[in-house]
Design an enzyme around this catalytic site. Structure first.
Site, PDB file in Angstrom:
ATOM      1  N   HIS A 159       0.073  -8.813  -0.507  1.00 36.67           N
ATOM      2  CA  HIS A 159      -0.243  -7.773   0.470  1.00 36.67           C
ATOM      3  C   HIS A 159       0.128  -8.194   1.890  1.00 36.67           C
ATOM      4  CE1 HIS A 159      -1.887  -4.102   1.885  1.00 36.67           C
ATOM      5  NE2 HIS A 159      -2.842  -4.682   2.590  1.00 36.67           N
TER       6      HIS A 159
ATOM      7  N   SER B 258      -0.560  -1.699   6.022  1.00 44.37           N
ATOM      8  CA  SER B 258      -1.632  -1.353   5.095  1.00 44.37           C
ATOM      9  C   SER B 258      -2.255  -0.030   5.514  1.00 44.37           C
ATOM     10  CB  SER B 258      -2.653  -2.489   5.033  1.00 44.37           C
ATOM     11  OG  SER B 258      -3.564  -2.295   3.984  1.00 44.37           O
TER      12      SER B 258
END
Length: 700
Positions: A669, A554
């Site tokens: 995610h 991320s």
């Protein structure tokens, strides 16, 4: 590598990077932003096929995969508790329940160690019955009876989820109950027959970040379209939400408007009106206990005759707040070596998690004769402490303790009596014999000392260099602390290698100041910090550039992306997972607009000027000698767009660079939708690392 050579490499690399590789508005790979477009998916599948054939052929892949699968699906993992109404609730995945089961047990049976779990909902069975790729997205249950819950179910692990009301006593979804279609919705119980709700109503009802900007009250039995509008934020806000917070038997309705990722406007909602809570925009409400509202400060604040410092926890009475004349007082002020990293409440106490030089501590606070009294809890030392769950009907709570060489141990504690006992401990997943943990420091480019943890073989002498994996995050005030990982231990440390965790700026290891030091135009500091740690490892003779790899996900994926494009000679392996990489368009992709408070606005020429300096996608060069980078992402990630990794790989391949890529078709995610996928991706990553960083199992 000597300091002289290090500086030489820096200046040579800098000379290359001043030449732009791609015009700011010249992007030939926009078609890869079509998440499920036929051409884009065909491209991703082709890259998967090529990369997986290479990675799965590594001689260690099968054994790494098998061991990782054993670890993540083992039955002797801790079943972490959630306390509701005096009972224990737990969501559990294993080899028989890869999607998971939601279950409950009595507190007494849980204490004894082997409860007979009562299964509330089997997500595997539900997915099969409804022919949906359901992934658990949590449950919110109605206080104080805990008889009804709103359950979230995500397709493939995306942030967007379906919300459905569930009867906890009948163990079934409520016919004609609260139900919302797939969206990044917000729904919160108010009472038996009403909820706060925010969702995609159409007609400009979402923010530019893709989250609700309206709060409505939805009465049971009425169409959701008729829910009463009680608050509306601005289009450019991050999000707006409504929530009911309980202080014992007293409810308080709050509306939270987030103009930016780190700014919030709080309102009390009563009698049909909103009343602004007068605290700084960057402060955060931390709870309500005993009629006291708790507030965390992210900057210095002078109010009335009081001056509070950055990082403080303060309070005011709800009574004075309701009268419009709040008087604030100090609860706790961290020192320069400390950071407040968590505030929880029980029936009568506040529990505050503190990092002291990145080591966990726990304090409790009680209000006595109009003052806050502090006590330090006698928790284990030299590790990470996290509060797992608290009880709203007593001062009981659970906390977890872990360290790099210490498996997680769950404790039950009483905040009023300062008593605690071990309830669960995970077994060791790898041999720690001959391994030691040290905390060292590197000096960054501006002279700031950057601490880092190193796990290495004991007695490792200077010059006896080892393959080394360096991890970091450095953003959003997220703290990286010691943790136990059976996969890192068995896949990496047991084979004589070294693991390093860097506490770089941008994180929260030393409070708001550590985070704010690397915001926007100062982002380069985070990259400099990671480079400093890498160079320090080489200088100390622990590793070499040929044996050094970096990993991040991320924001951490952006971190390693920026660092390898700036200093390609310093690393021989890079794992960039679900990353941000195209910083020119990040704010236009999915939830990206919500992060402009962290990175800046690329549409502002002044801010693009400093973003442009590090944006990995815009700093690729055909004549640079990059390591063979491994990028991973997920088609179903609706937070960080998979196009970041897709476009980076396509651009690198166009330039002739060797690169690996894996896109999981589901996973959200987190990159993986279930335990089997987690184990598979872990095996891919460690096969790659062994192949790149040397040793007997290195690739030719």
């Amino acid at each position: 590598m000597s300091k002289r050579l290090s500086l030489l490499f820096f200046f040579l690399t800098a000379m290359i990077l001043v030449l732009p590789a791609m015009a700011d508005n010249d992007d030939p790979y926009l078609w890869l932003e079509d998440v499920e477009g036929e051409q884009a998916l065909a491209w991703a599948e082709k890259q998967n096929e090529r990369s997986l054939a290479y990675l799965e052929a590594h001689p260690l892949f099968d054994s790494l995969h098998e061991r990782a699968l054993q670890i993540v699906t083992s039955d002797d993992r801790i079943a972490y508790p959630s306390l509701m109404g005096g009972a224990i609730y737990n969501f559990w995945r294993d080899s028989q329940h890869v999607r998971g089961i939601w279950r409950t047990a009595t507190l007494e049976a849980y204490r004894e160690g082997d409860p007979e779990w009562d299964v509330i909902l089997d997500v595997d069975k539900l997915a099969k019955a409804e022919d949906e790729n359901w992934v658990w997205a949590g449950a919110s249950c109605r206080y104080p009876d805990y008889d009804r819950c709103i359950i979230g179910l995500s397709r493939g692990g995306a942030d967007a989820a379906v919300r459905r009301e569930f009867d906890l006593e009948k163990r079934e979804f409520v016919k004609d109950g609260y139900w919302l279609p797939e969206a990044k919705s917000r729904i919160s119980w108010r009472d038996r027959d009403s909820v706060f709700v925010g969702t995609d109503w159409g007609d400009d009802s979402l923010t530019t970040s893709g989250y609700p900007r309206q709060v409505r009250i939805w009465e049971r039995g009425t169409p959701v379209q008729e829910a009463k509008l009680v608050f509306e934020g601005e289009r450019d806000d991050v999000a707006v939400t409504g929530v009911r917070v309980w202080d014992s038997e007293t409810p308080h309705d709050l509306i939270v408007r987030s103009p930016g990722f780190f700014t919030r406007h709080y309102y009390l909602y009563r009698d049909g009106e909103t009343h602004h809570i007068p605290i700084p925009d960057d402060a955060a409400l931390a709870g309500i206990v005993g009629g006291q509202l708790l507030v965390e400060l992210k900057s210095d604040w002078k109010t009335g005759s009081h001056q509070f410092a950055q990082g403080a926890l303060i309070s005011t009475s709800m009574e004075s707040l309701n009268k419009g004349k709040p008087e604030f007082e100090l609860v706790y002020q961290p020192t320069v070596s400390q950071a407040l990293v968590g505030v929880s409440t029980t029936e009568n106490r506040i529990i505050v998690g503190v990092l002291e030089n990145v080591i966990g501590r726990l304090y409790t606070f009680r209000r006595e004769e109009g003052e806050w009294k502090r006590e330090r809890l006698a928790v284990p030392d030299m590790g990470t402490i996290n509060v797992v769950s608290t009880d709203d009907k007593s001062d009981r709570f659970f906390y977890n303790y872990t360290g790099f060489l210490t498996p997680s141990t769950l404790y039950e504690a009483d905040a009023a009596a300062d008593s605690h006992q071990s309830i669960r401990s995970e077994p060791e997943r790898f041999s720690k014999e001959g391994l030691v943990v040290e905390q060292l420091e590197a000096r960054s480019a501006d002279g700031t000392r950057i601490p880092y943890f190193i796990v290495k073989p004991d007695g490792l002498k200077e010059g006896d260099t080892r393959p080394t994996l360096l991890g970091a995050y450095g953003g959003f005030e997220v703290s990286r602390t010691p943790f136990y990982s059976g996969i890192i231990g068995s896949s990496w440390l047991e084979k004589g290698n070294v693991y390093v965790l860097a506490n770089i700026r941008g994180g929260g290891e030393f409070g708001p100041r550590w985070h704010q030091a690397a915001l926007k135009e100062n982002r380069q500091r985070a990259f400099d910090d990671l480079v400093a740690v890498a160079e320090d490892l080489v200088e100390r003779g622990i590793t070499t550039a040929e044996q050094l790899g970096i990993q991040g996900g991320s924001n951490g994926g952006l971190l390693v992306g920026a660092v390898f494009t700036q200093r390609p000679e310093l690393f021989n392996a890079v794992v960039s997972q679900v990353p941000l990489l195209d910083m020119k368009r990040y704010h236009k992709l999915l939830a990206g607009a919500s992060w402009m408070a962290e990175y800046g606005n690329p549409d502002d020429p002044n801010e693009w000027a400093f973003i442009r300096e590090y944006s990995p996608y815009h700093n690729l060069h055909e004549d640079a000698d990059y390591p063979k980078v491994f990028f991973t992402t997920s088609t179903r990630d609706d937070r960080v767009h998979p196009a970041h990794a897709r476009k980076m790989v396509a651009r690198m391949m166009e330039m002739g660079h060797d690169v690996l890529y894996y896109e999981n078709i589901e996973g959200g995610h987190g990159g993986a939708a279930n335990l089997k996928q987690q184990a598979y991706i872990a095996a891919l990553i460690y096969s790659y690392l062994h192949g790149r960083l040397g040793g007997e199992n290195a690739a030719p």
